[in-house]
Write a protein that holds these residues in place. Structure first.
Motif, PDB file in Angstrom:
ATOM      1  N   PHE A 669     -26.126  37.510 -23.602  1.00 52.96           N
ATOM      2  CA  PHE A 669     -25.363  37.995 -24.745  1.00 52.96           C
ATOM      3  C   PHE A 669     -24.552  36.831 -25.296  1.00 52.96           C
ATOM      4  CE2 PHE A 669     -21.398  40.117 -26.278  1.00 52.96           C
ATOM      5  CZ  PHE A 669     -21.959  40.909 -27.257  1.00 52.96           C
ATOM      6  N   GLN A 670     -24.759  36.518 -26.579  1.00 54.17           N
ATOM      7  CA  GLN A 670     -24.096  35.362 -27.183  1.00 54.17           C
ATOM      8  C   GLN A 670     -23.213  35.834 -28.337  1.00 54.17           C
ATOM      9  OE1 GLN A 670     -24.348  31.767 -26.447  1.00 54.17           O
ATOM     10  NE2 GLN A 670     -22.521  32.054 -27.681  1.00 54.17           N
ATOM     11  N   LEU A 671     -21.981  35.301 -28.387  1.00 58.57           N
ATOM     12  CA  LEU A 671     -21.081  35.609 -29.502  1.00 58.57           C
ATOM     13  C   LEU A 671     -21.215  34.524 -30.572  1.00 58.57           C
ATOM     14  CD1 LEU A 671     -17.935  36.633 -27.442  1.00 58.57           C
ATOM     15  CD2 LEU A 671     -19.312  38.152 -28.832  1.00 58.57           C
ATOM     16  N   TYR A 672     -21.202  34.946 -31.838  1.00 58.72           N
ATOM     17  CA  TYR A 672     -21.284  34.007 -32.967  1.00 58.72           C
ATOM     18  C   TYR A 672     -20.106  34.242 -33.907  1.00 58.72           C
ATOM     19  CZ  TYR A 672     -26.134  33.120 -31.602  1.00 58.72           C
ATOM     20  OH  TYR A 672     -27.265  32.764 -30.909  1.00 58.72           O
ATOM     21  N   GLU A 675     -17.943  33.297 -39.725  1.00 59.59           N
ATOM     22  CA  GLU A 675     -17.710  32.320 -40.792  1.00 59.59           C
ATOM     23  C   GLU A 675     -18.741  31.200 -40.754  1.00 59.59           C
ATOM     24  OE1 GLU A 675     -15.435  33.000 -42.940  1.00 59.59           O
ATOM     25  OE2 GLU A 675     -14.544  34.675 -41.842  1.00 59.59           O
ATOM     26  N   THR A 676     -18.918  30.625 -39.540  1.00 60.83           N
ATOM     27  CA  THR A 676     -19.778  29.434 -39.443  1.00 60.83           C
ATOM     28  C   THR A 676     -21.157  29.763 -38.892  1.00 60.83           C
ATOM     29  OG1 THR A 676     -19.013  28.999 -37.202  1.00 60.83           O
ATOM     30  CG2 THR A 676     -17.748  28.023 -38.992  1.00 60.83           C
ATOM     31  N   PHE A 677     -21.333  30.972 -38.291  1.00 55.68           N
ATOM     32  CA  PHE A 677     -22.585  31.398 -37.648  1.00 55.68           C
ATOM     33  C   PHE A 677     -22.963  30.499 -36.476  1.00 55.68           C
ATOM     34  CE2 PHE A 677     -22.867  32.363 -42.237  1.00 55.68           C
ATOM     35  CZ  PHE A 677     -22.626  33.716 -42.131  1.00 55.68           C
ATOM     36  N   GLU A 678     -21.945  29.791 -35.937  1.00 57.97           N
ATOM     37  CA  GLU A 678     -22.178  28.962 -34.754  1.00 57.97           C
ATOM     38  C   GLU A 678     -21.836  29.770 -33.507  1.00 57.97           C
ATOM     39  OE1 GLU A 678     -23.422  25.821 -34.628  1.00 57.97           O
ATOM     40  OE2 GLU A 678     -23.770  26.162 -36.775  1.00 57.97           O
ATOM     41  N   PRO A 679     -22.506  29.468 -32.362  1.00 65.80           N
ATOM     42  CA  PRO A 679     -22.174  30.205 -31.127  1.00 65.80           C
ATOM     43  C   PRO A 679     -20.739  29.926 -30.677  1.00 65.80           C
ATOM     44  CG  PRO A 679     -24.065  28.729 -30.788  1.00 65.80           C
ATOM     45  CD  PRO A 679     -23.617  28.543 -32.185  1.00 65.80           C
ATOM     46  N   LEU A 684     -22.930  35.629 -21.888  1.00 67.98           N
ATOM     47  CA  LEU A 684     -22.309  36.671 -21.057  1.00 67.98           C
ATOM     48  C   LEU A 684     -23.384  37.698 -20.706  1.00 67.98           C
ATOM     49  CD1 LEU A 684     -19.291  37.345 -23.436  1.00 67.98           C
ATOM     50  CD2 LEU A 684     -19.180  36.066 -21.323  1.00 67.98           C
ATOM     51  N   PRO A 685     -23.139  38.552 -19.711  1.00 59.68           N
ATOM     52  CA  PRO A 685     -24.057  39.683 -19.528  1.00 59.68           C
ATOM     53  C   PRO A 685     -23.902  40.651 -20.702  1.00 59.68           C
ATOM     54  CG  PRO A 685     -22.698  39.354 -17.579  1.00 59.68           C
ATOM     55  CD  PRO A 685     -22.116  38.511 -18.665  1.00 59.68           C
ATOM     56  N   GLN A 686     -24.995  41.296 -21.086  1.00 58.29           N
ATOM     57  CA  GLN A 686     -24.935  42.171 -22.260  1.00 58.29           C
ATOM     58  C   GLN A 686     -24.142  43.438 -21.958  1.00 58.29           C
ATOM     59  OE1 GLN A 686     -28.662  43.662 -23.672  1.00 58.29           O
ATOM     60  NE2 GLN A 686     -27.699  44.936 -25.233  1.00 58.29           N
TER      61      GLN A 686
END
Length: 1346
Positions: A669-672, A675-679, A684-686
């Motif tokens: 699970f990745q947070l973005y 504003e910038t659409f960068e990670p 993390l676990p989903q």
């Protein structure tokens, strides 16, 4: 569509099955009449019995009970000895079963538009009828068995008590007067229904004249008029209606209505809850048909054959958001659960689940084929369905996280009416709801309440909800499973149909569509009207394999299915996450075509302040899971699209619940950033779902077994997790997180506390603010602005105390009936004690009984601080949030329910969490004072220490903590003086010196109590002094210091480290008189180490030496005198050496074995005469550079000769240490001659005890080099050990000429003050002497507080 929750293999086929509504219990009966109760959550068998025959254990138990009661002669055959015959029905009965049966009937009746006003779905709590007992009721042919699962006592009612007719079915009657107690109706083989009272165990009444054959099934329900009815189905195919509303009369009742339902007999009856219409009856018959009946006109609405050629044996009414159009489940003797599309009357029957794919494959091999013999849906948790098969019991679960397709709209400020949008079939509807009783106090107001009712902690008054459903003109394109969500501004509504896959975005003001397209997942930004969606390419349809077709067709279909699955997989992997923004004019613009550059297919999107994207990680799939996946993919859910891309993406092999969370959840699970659409951050676990609060301060990530809560400002920080398993959704309301699970509604109160980063951020913000002000002033007035006329005033330093994060969970609602006290738990009655009548008033007694139920349905004797739990509405819930001071939830029937937050225990917490601490303190007046400590702790955790001080019922100890936190040091001092009972000590007039305490008169006995009190709170006194010093409140510090100094002058009262702390604080405050008094007192009680420390703070060398000398610590005195060049050095060294010599004289000679004595005799020279021994000078230990004490010329020091290096502490004990010297010149070994630097030498000799050698005439004169001359060398055996540990040495004077023997010595170098050893002389054994200090001779008898 289903996954396995629990499986229990059995040898026989399970023919009867029933679930308990609130406990995880399942009762089954197999074909050979064995009944067992199983806990499906913990996978444990609770009880088993052989109901068909005679159960020996119960028979023996009954005989023992009779013996215990004093019955010796058995009167006839006990009922336990009667053979039961075949088991016809099994069921549970207790207060929970009774409550929810009545609730189901009333809520179904209340849906009808014609329902009279008194029929409402809300139901007040029933009076407890079973007194906390949980009955297992087994209806056998020859008798009915009532078994209490709490006490394991049973009662058997033989058929002789019921007109000697076989019992074939049973039903519990809802409405019964209190005098009758619970009533149970039995259907007999002669067509008569007999009602038994469970209070008197006698026949209460009969229902006759309805059936010609035997009765096969019974059920109660409520008509929309509010009338309670009993319906029976018989082997004659008739459906007969009876009135269940009876008075006290016991006459025989005749049927209200009779109609022909099936040819060949009625097999089962079920009540169906219909949205917005009167309830319907569903009957199944031996003629293989299923009929649906209207309960107002009792006309047949529809008749279908669910599965051709096979008769149904079980039917269940079902309503689950995951399949909105399926609401009847039925089973025939094959391996499927069949679902019927009922509301549209298309009467489509489709297999909902292939059960053989869920059974472990190794079991399938041993049996020929799986067959279902019984099925039941959970009455309160529609996602659970239990089936009895020829292989065992399967508890299957659907998607528990599927929430009703409804989304709450934001309420305009000041408006009391709230709205939510929902989808039914292909219509968009508006639900408007509000509280109808306006007296309900809103959050923050202080409406008057019935104080007695409040304080007693009973459940709050019923909240009546007024709700209206309106139609929205815009149609909806699909009627399969949908998910609704509203943008952060509340202007736009998004609907996603994941099984289609399709999405539409509506503008709420005029319900126009502003955006639509193909997407499976959609997530909103919490800060702006932005959303991310997972675009989806439409995969090809998958062919359904027809039942009973040829093998060639099956192979072709399988190949086509594999091809379609591959196409679907490639379509899924090519789908990308796209971000769009909605502008005010209603246009939608694409901000980002593809977020993230990962190649894995996306399985989930989570909105919030950051965009969360879950990816599918490659994991090896077990064969069972593969079968389950293929089953799901081959079954379209609602007649549209294809469910290979269904939101059931979490298919597993059914045993995932037994894995650990770490195994089950790989980080994917990745947070973005929006504003910038960068990670942002790592993987993390989903989570199952995420919730961000409106102010973007907190967020919650929910996993299967717990919820992780984090703070977001000033930086992302993990606060903790709460163990709320299987949660389905949550909503933030300031610092409160309201969470729904399949069985409860919980509230989590959260506060981030204060961390060092918060203080640093505050400081930086202040610096930036000052710079801004300065630059603004310079730009306005030029350089002149920098000139300051007044000198800078030092602001008093504000003490910011760090505070740990706080999480507290309160259960607001559950399915559990508030349990009455079970018969085996007796409340402790307070009777007359010692002749004083101290019985509790009746109201208190009642209150104790009312508060005995602990949240969660358990039983504990401690009263709770929270009210009894309210009733949670049935089925999946959407939590709307807090409006008008109540928590709103919406259920699957699109009804709004209000959960009260009015109990003061909860309301005070809600107000404090909301930020209104003043109102919280006002509300606390409605709370019992004994609960104020608990509330104060909560407010302290929330950061309201100052406000919590206004609670009248808090304890002094907590008041001190709160006063310290809120910097009210005066109040903290008052609390300390009261707690330590030390208001009167510490004044000079008391003269608390040593002699006063020894000759203590009765007047001063209270001084002892006060000293004990101060000692108990010594740490708090020191904290208070430090806090007062930090904030410049000298008078408070002085008051506290007085008390502490008074306690410090009593023997053994304070520990060593506390005395040192006291000395430092006295010196810091310039209290030199008290400090010198303290030194003298410490010397007189023998605490040399602490006395010297205090004298060092005074800077008085004479006093330090006196402290050591008078407490027998001569080694330290010598080192100090040598380091500072004191004139008293020589006399001190002499005294020390004499003391050591005396110690040697008292040591007994050691025993030696012959071999050791022989070896020693070879190495050592013998003493020739006694005269030689007398000539030798005694042992000397001298500081370096000092002349020998006994030489002819004291002015000249003896010449140093190198001797054997002293062995280190690793010296083998078998090798003796030799220190030889000639008679003329004594050897003086200093640490320099050891070849070691001074510090090392000291440490190497530190714990060395040398073994004995035979007596030698030579003496060894040793020089000691102090390793640390700067600090006062304070050494004692232990920091806070009692002085009695040291061997006492008597200070008697002996002539120096009489020397007994000089033995080899283990000599300790001097050590730094922190060391914990004292100079020791080894005795002549193989043991190492350690920790042998010296002590003064016993003084006068002292009061010893240690």
């Amino acid at each position: 569509m289903l996954r396995l929750r629990a499986f229990r293999p059995t040898n026989d086929k399970i023919v009867k099955i029933q679930l308990h509504p609130t406990h995880p219990w399942l009762v089954t009966a197999d074909a050979s009449d064995h009944v067992s109760v199983w806990n499906w959550e913990h996978r444990q068998v609770i009880y088993e019995l052989k109901a068909g025959g005679v159960d020996e254990r119960r028979l023996v138990g009954a005989k023992l009970e009779k013996l215990a009661e004093g019955e010796t002669e058995p009167r006839g055959k006990p009922t336990e000895a009667i053979r039961g015959g075949s088991v016809k029905q099994v069921s549970f009965y207790d207060d929970d079963v009774r409550y929810w049966q009545l609730w189901r009937n009333r809520s179904a009746a209340a849906e009808a538009p014609t329902a009279v006003n008194n029929v409402t779905s809300t139901l007040s709590t029933l009076a407890p009828s079973t007194k906390g007992r949980h009955f297992l009721v087994i209806c056998c042919e020859n008798k009915a068995i009532f078994l209490d699962l709490v006490t394991m006592r049973g009662r058997d009612v033989p058929k002789q008590d019921l007109d000697n007719r076989s019992l074939l079915c049973m039903e519990f009657l809802c409405r019964s007067t209190a005098s009758d107690g619970p009533l149970v109706a039995f259907g007999g083989s002669d067509g008569v229904i007999r009602v038994l009272s469970m209070l008197t165990w006698k026949l209460a009444r009969r229902y006759t004249g309805g059936h010609k054959g035997s009765i096969s099934c019974l059920m109660t329900f409520m008509a929309s008029s509010g009338e309670a009815l009993l319906v029976s189905g018989g082997s004659d195919g008739l459906l007969v209606l009876w009135n269940a509303d009876y008075g006290q009369d016991s006459r025989e009742l005749v049927p209200k209505l009779s109609l022909k339902a099936h040819d060949g007999g009625v097999v089962g009856i079920e009540l169906s809850h219909v949205l917005g219409a009167a309830p319907q009856l569903i009957t199944i018959g031996a003629d293989k048909t299923l009929a649906i009946w209207d309960t107002i006109s009792f006309k047949e609405l529809r008749r279908i054959k669910p599965v051709s050629k096979l008769a149904c044996h079980s039917v269940a009414s079902w309503s689950h958001p995951r399949a909105p159009n399926l609401d009847i489940l039925t089973c025939v003797k094959d391996s499927h659960i069949w679902a019927i599309e009922h509301p549209t009357y298309s009467a489509l029957t489709r297999p909902l689940c292939e059960l053989s794919s869920l059974v472990p494959p190794q079991l399938l091999a041993s049996h020929k084929k799986l067959r279902v013999y019984s099925m039941v849906a959970h009455p309160l948790q529609p996602h659970l369905v239990a089936t009895g098969t020829n292989m065992g019991v399967l508890v299957c679960e659907f998607d528990a996280k599927s929430l009703p397709p409804v989304a709450p709209l934001p309420t305009p400020p000041g408006d009391r009416e709230h709205a939510a949008v929902y989808v039914v079939e292909r219509e968009l509807k508006l639900l408007q709801f509000q509280l109808s009783n306006t007296a309900n106090p809103a959050l923050g107001s202080n409406g008057s309440l019935n104080d007695v009712g409040r304080i007693r902690g009973d459940t709050s008054e019923q909240l009546h909800v007024k709700q209206v459903k309106k139609h929205v003109s815009t149609p909806v394109p699909h009627d399969s499973y949908s998910m609704l969500s509203v943008s952060s501004s509340g202007k736009f509504l998004a609907i996603v149909w994941p099984d289609i896959p399709y999405f539409s975005i509506y503008k709420i003001s005029d319900w126009s569509i502003v955006d639509s397209g193909s997407a499976r997942l959609l997530a909103w930004d919490t800060c702006r009207d932005r959303f991310a969606l997972l675009e989806s390419v439409l995969p090809p349809r998958m062919p359904i394999i027809p039942k009973g077709s040829s093998s060639r067709k099956a192979k072709e279909a399988a190949a086509a299915a594999a091809q379609a699955a591959a196409a679907a997989a490639s379509a899924a992997s090519s789908a990308s996450v796209q971000v769009r923004i909605l502008l005010d004019d209603g246009t939608s613009n694409i901000l980002m075509r593809s977020v993230g550059n990962r190649s894995e297919p996306v399985t989930g999107l989570h909105g919030g302040a950051l965009l969360g994207v879950a990816y599918r990680t490659s994991r090896r799939i077990s064969p069972a899971a593969a079968t389950a996946i293929s089953t799901i993919q081959s079954m379209p859910l609602s007649g549209f699209g294809n469910s290979s891309t269904s939101s059931f993406s979490t298919v597993d092999d059914g045993y995932s619940s037994q894995k650990t969370t770490a195994e089950a959840a790989p980080p994917n699970f990745q947070l973005y950033s929006w504003e910038t659409f960068e990670p942002v951050g790592g993987l993390l676990p989903q989570p199952e779902w995420t919730a961000w609060d409106q102010t973007v301060e907190y967020c919650a990530y929910a996993y299967q077994q717990y919820i992780v809560i984090s703070s977001l400002r000033p930086q992302f920080r993990y606060l903790g997790d709460v163990a709320i398993p299987y949660s389905t959704g949550g909503v933030w309301h300031r610092r409160q997180l309201f969470v729904a699970t399949p069985t409860t509604i919980e509230c989590v109160f959260v506060d981030a506390g204060i961390a060092p980063i918060d203080i640093e951020t505050k400081r930086r913000k202040e610096e930036i603010r000052l710079k801004d002000l300065q630059s603004r002033a310079v730009s306005e007035h030029g350089e002149l602005a920098l000139i300051s006329v007044d000198s800078q005033q030092a602001a008093p330093q504000e003490r910011i105390a760090l505070r740990p994060p706080m999480l507290q969970v309160v259960r607001l609602a559950s399915f559990q009936h508030a349990p009455s006290i079970p018969p085996f738990l007796t409340m402790p009655k307070q009777s007359k004690v010692e002749g004083i009548d101290s019985s509790i008033p009746k109201e208190m007694e009642e209150r104790k009984v009312n508060e005995i139920a602990v949240g969660g349905g358990g039983v504990a004797v401690a009263g709770t601080r929270f009210p009894a739990e309210q009733k949670r509405p049935v089925g999946p819930l959407l939590v709307v949030g807090v409006r008008d001071g109540v928590l709103w939830v919406i259920d699957r029937y699109m009804s709004a329910h209000a959960i009260s937050l009015n109990h003061p225990g909860i309301r005070c917490r809600c107000l404090a969490a909301y930020g209104d601490a003043v109102s919280a303190v006002k509300w606390a007046s409605r709370l019992g004072r004994e609960d104020h400590d608990d509330l104060a702790q909560f407010m302290l955790g929330m950061g309201y220490a100052t406000e919590a001080l206004h609670l009248p019922g808090i304890s002094k100890r907590l008041e001190f903590d709160l006063a310290m936190q809120s910097n009210d040091l005066k109040r903290a001092l008052q609390c300390l003086l009261i707690m330590s009972n030390s208001r009167d000590i510490g004044q000079e007039a008391l003269g608390l010196n040593l002699n006063d305490i020894i000759n203590m008169s009765s007047k001063k006995e209270n001084v002892v109590d006060a000293v004990q009190g101060v000692v108990k709170f010594a740490k708090e006194f020191q904290e208070l002094i430090d806090a007062a010093d930090a904030t410049g409140q000298a008078d408070i510090a002085r008051e506290a210091l007085k008390r502490l100094a008074a306690a410090g002058s009593v023997k053994g009262a304070l520990q060593g480290h506390e005395i040192r702390g006291l000395s430092l604080r006295l010196a810091n405050h310039g209290e030199l008189t008290r400090l010198s008094n303290l030194v003298n007192n410490l010397i007189s009680v023998g605490s040399g180490r602490e006395a010297a420390f205090s004298a060092a703070l005074l800077g008085d060398n004479i006093l330090m030496e006196k402290a050591w000398q008078e407490t027998g610590m001569l080694a330290e005195a010598v080192l100090h005198a040598h380091a500072h060049g004191r004139p008293t050095l020589r006399s001190l060294v002499q005294t020390w050496n004499k003391t050591l010599q005396k110690e040697l004289e008292h040591t007994p000679s050691a025993k030696m074995d012959a071999a050791a004595a022989f070896l020693a005799s070879l190495e050592e020279s013998k003493i020739t005469t006694l005269q030689d021994a007398a000539k030798k000078p005694p042992i000397e230990i001298l500081p370096p550079g000092m002349a020998t004490l006994y030489g002819p010329n004291p002015g000249q020091s003896g010449q140093k000769k190198s001797s054997l290096a002293l062995p280190s502490s690793q010296q083998q004990p078998s090798k003796p240490l030799l220190l030889e010297a000639s008679a003329a010149a004594p050897i003086s070994t200093s640490s320099e001659s050891n070849g070691l630097p001074p510090a090392e030498s000291g440490s190497s000799q530190n714990s060395m005890g040398a073994p004995a050698a035979p007596p030698t005439p030579e003496s060894a004169s040793m020089n000691l080099d102090p390793t640390d001359s700067s600090a006062p060398p304070v050494t004692e055996s232990s920091d806070n050990g009692p002085p009695s540990n040291h061997n006492s040495v008597e200070n008697q004077e002996q002539p120096a000429s009489v020397q007994s023997v000089a033995e080899s010595n283990g000599i300790e170098g001097s050590v730094p003050p922190a060391s914990e050893t004292t100079p020791i002389v080894s005795d002549a054994g193989h043991e190492q002497a350690s920790n042998q200090g010296t002590r003064v001779r016993p003084e006068l008898s002292m009061i010893d507080f240690s």
